[in-house]
Design a protein around this motif. Structure first.
Motif, mmCIF file in Angstrom:
data_model
loop_
_atom_site.group_PDB
_atom_site.id
_atom_site.type_symbol
_atom_site.label_atom_id
_atom_site.label_comp_id
_atom_site.label_asym_id
_atom_site.label_seq_id
_atom_site.Cartn_x
_atom_site.Cartn_y
_atom_site.Cartn_z
ATOM 1 N N GLU A 1 -3.083 -3.163 1.742
ATOM 2 C CA GLU A 1 -3.885 -4.246 1.661
ATOM 3 C C GLU A 1 -3.432 -5.424 0.711
ATOM 4 O OE1 GLU A 1 -7.937 -3.834 0.346
ATOM 5 O OE2 GLU A 1 -7.247 -1.925 -1.176
ATOM 6 N N THR A 2 -3.946 -6.363 0.835
ATOM 7 C CA THR A 2 -3.684 -7.751 -0.156
ATOM 8 C C THR A 2 -4.199 -7.135 -1.591
ATOM 9 O OG1 THR A 2 -3.621 -9.353 1.313
ATOM 10 C CG2 THR A 2 -3.635 -10.098 -0.661
ATOM 11 N N LEU B 1 -3.167 -12.817 4.400
ATOM 12 C CA LEU B 1 -3.647 -13.586 3.190
ATOM 13 C C LEU B 1 -3.568 -14.988 3.679
ATOM 14 C CD1 LEU B 1 -1.354 -13.673 -0.165
ATOM 15 C CD2 LEU B 1 -0.556 -13.065 2.041
ATOM 16 N N ASP C 1 -7.548 -17.284 0.162
ATOM 17 C CA ASP C 1 -7.087 -16.204 -0.831
ATOM 18 C C ASP C 1 -6.117 -16.795 -2.075
ATOM 19 O OD1 ASP C 1 -7.809 -13.670 0.460
ATOM 20 O OD2 ASP C 1 -6.437 -14.438 2.206
ATOM 21 N N VAL D 1 -9.624 -11.298 -3.266
ATOM 22 C CA VAL D 1 -8.384 -10.496 -3.396
ATOM 23 C C VAL D 1 -8.758 -9.251 -4.417
ATOM 24 C CG1 VAL D 1 -5.895 -10.210 -4.189
ATOM 25 C CG2 VAL D 1 -6.856 -12.060 -2.700
ATOM 26 N N LEU E 1 1.269 -12.067 7.752
ATOM 27 C CA LEU E 1 0.494 -11.494 6.587
ATOM 28 C C LEU E 1 -1.009 -11.841 6.215
ATOM 29 C CD1 LEU E 1 3.422 -12.557 4.008
ATOM 30 C CD2 LEU E 1 3.440 -10.559 5.885
ATOM 31 N N LEU F 1 0.952 -10.023 -6.995
ATOM 32 C CA LEU F 1 0.492 -10.203 -5.872
ATOM 33 C C LEU F 1 1.063 -9.723 -4.659
ATOM 34 C CD1 LEU F 1 -2.282 -11.191 -4.396
ATOM 35 C CD2 LEU F 1 -0.916 -13.449 -4.016
ATOM 36 N N LYS F 2 0.463 -8.714 -4.183
ATOM 37 C CA LYS F 2 1.174 -7.864 -3.164
ATOM 38 C C LYS F 2 0.532 -7.928 -1.592
ATOM 39 C CE LYS F 2 3.415 -4.398 -6.038
ATOM 40 N NZ LYS F 2 3.493 -2.813 -6.467
ATOM 41 N N THR F 3 1.127 -7.922 -0.581
ATOM 42 C CA THR F 3 0.115 -7.671 0.901
ATOM 43 C C THR F 3 1.048 -6.848 1.670
ATOM 44 O OG1 THR F 3 -0.964 -8.816 2.320
ATOM 45 C CG2 THR F 3 1.002 -9.856 1.769
ATOM 46 N N GLU G 1 5.377 -3.148 2.771
ATOM 47 C CA GLU G 1 5.001 -4.319 1.386
ATOM 48 C C GLU G 1 5.498 -5.269 1.296
ATOM 49 O OE1 GLU G 1 3.765 -2.053 -2.296
ATOM 50 O OE2 GLU G 1 5.600 -3.111 -3.016
#
Length: 370
Positions: free
Chosen positions: A8-9, A283, A287, A364, A281, A248-250, A332
């Motif tokens: 998830e984000t 976000l 966000d 987030v 993606l 910050l990953k999503t 990812e």
């Protein structure tokens, strides 16, 4: 899904990176110089309580927030270290005092209101810091006002000046060195005048992160750092010595094949020049990934390859070009952080890392790594 891959984000906050950055910045100042950690704006978009607790354990001497509410949240989180409120409003003085927060006093209106409140509550020698205007022209007393405010303070037993400070306007820009040196000199003169009129010494602090790095002669009694603690030193050389605390990953929600001439996203600002693959993606600008980052101005990282953001950023989604990147739905994506600097991400769109990292929405999820 690979081990440790997000689903998830997510904003990962690395407290080990924070410790590294603190110790590096601490190494640049004298052992007797105090260190103030700036944790305003959710500690630069991360988690103010988690960041402050770690810094408190490391021995930070003071914290600073922008508004009273931020200081209250730290107290509720168990922070006992002194907290300076940089921009308090008089309507919140009751709450400020109740939570043992230190106000920055920056105008006659604020000074009069705080004296009245402390006298009303029959307080003695409540600490304040005076904000001095040395050229940023944002908040603070000008030099001609100092004699009058010193008189007011001397007449009141309910407050005492614990500190005086100012803010450098361009400490990161060495082409403005002459102006910065002028600010340092003005601050020195204003503090000397205050000490003479108040017949008492107080903490002096002027340097922000770039000031710590570029102007060691102006460290005075205490320095302040916010962005540096989070891994950004405003120069490529210093950035190499620091580690981003927040990543910050999503993930990839869906992959599309787009034919030549087809458009992508709202307002049809992008047309495929050839058959291509895009990834959606989860976000968007709600966000913190603002619309300025769309239209191929910047990119994200997928399997160590850059994927440009195409079309307009939507409220909850964004599309990227993955034509030349082997990847699958669920893989990812790194937006910024370790391996992908927030500074470069922001600069490509004409803004700064401060704006990018503090914009990450509270919806987030945060994950603390210690």
């Amino acid at each position: 899904m690979k081990p440790n891959q997000v689903n998830e984000t997510l904003l990962e906050i690395d407290l080990n990176a924070l410790e590294h950055n603190y110790r590096f910045l601490r190494s640049l100042i004298h052992k007797n110089t105090l260190f103030l950690g700036v944790v305003k704006a959710f500690a630069y978009g991360s988690d103010a309580v988690a960041i402050a607790k770690k810094l408190e354990d490391l021995g930070v001497n003071y914290f600073a927030v922008a508004y009273t509410k931020e200081g209250v949240n730290l107290r509720k989180g168990g922070i006992t270290t002194p907290i300076l409120v940089l921009h308090p409003q008089s309507v919140h003085f009751e709450t400020l005092i109740k939570n043992n927060l230190t106000p920055s006093i920056y105008s006659n209106f604020v000074l009069d209101a705080f004296i009245n409140k402390t006298q009303e509550k029959k307080l003695q020698a409540y600490p304040i810091h005076l904000k001095l205007n040395t050229g940023l022209n944002r908040l603070g007393f000008d030099e001609p006002e100092l004699e009058n405010i010193a008189h007011k303070i001397n007449q009141s037993k309910s407050i005492r000046v614990e500190g005086a400070f100012s803010h450098l306007a361009a400490s990161e820009d060495l082409s403005e060195k002459a102006f910065t040196l002028q600010q340092i000199e003005k601050f020195t003169q204003m503090c000397a005048l205050l000490e003479q009129k108040l017949t008492a010494s107080f903490l002096k602090h002027l340097c922000n992160t770039s000031g710590i790095i570029n102007y060691p002669e102006a460290h005075f009694d205490m320095v302040r750092s916010g962005i540096g603690l989070h891994g950004y030193g405003n120069t490529p050389e210093i950035d190499k010595q620091l580690i981003p605390t927040a990543t910050l990953k999503t993930i990839i929600s869906q992959i599309h094949t787009i034919s030549k001439g087809e458009s992508v996203s709202y307002n049809r600002k992008f047309f495929a020049p050839k058959t291509m693959r895009t990834a959606t993606l989860p976000l968007g600008h709600a966000d913190g990934l603002n619309r300025i980052y769309g239209l191929e101005k910047t990119n994200v990282l997928i399997h160590n390859k850059l994927a440009p953001i195409i079309g307009n950023v939507c409220m909850d989604m964004v599309m990227v070009d993955i034509t030349d990147i082997p990847c699958e739905e669920g893989d990812e994506v790194i937006v910024f952080g370790k391996g992908k600097s927030a500074e470069s991400f922001a600069n490509n769109a004409g803004t700064i890392s401060y704006e990018l990292i503090t914009s990450v929405s509270q919806r987030v999820k945060r994950k603390i790594i210690s």
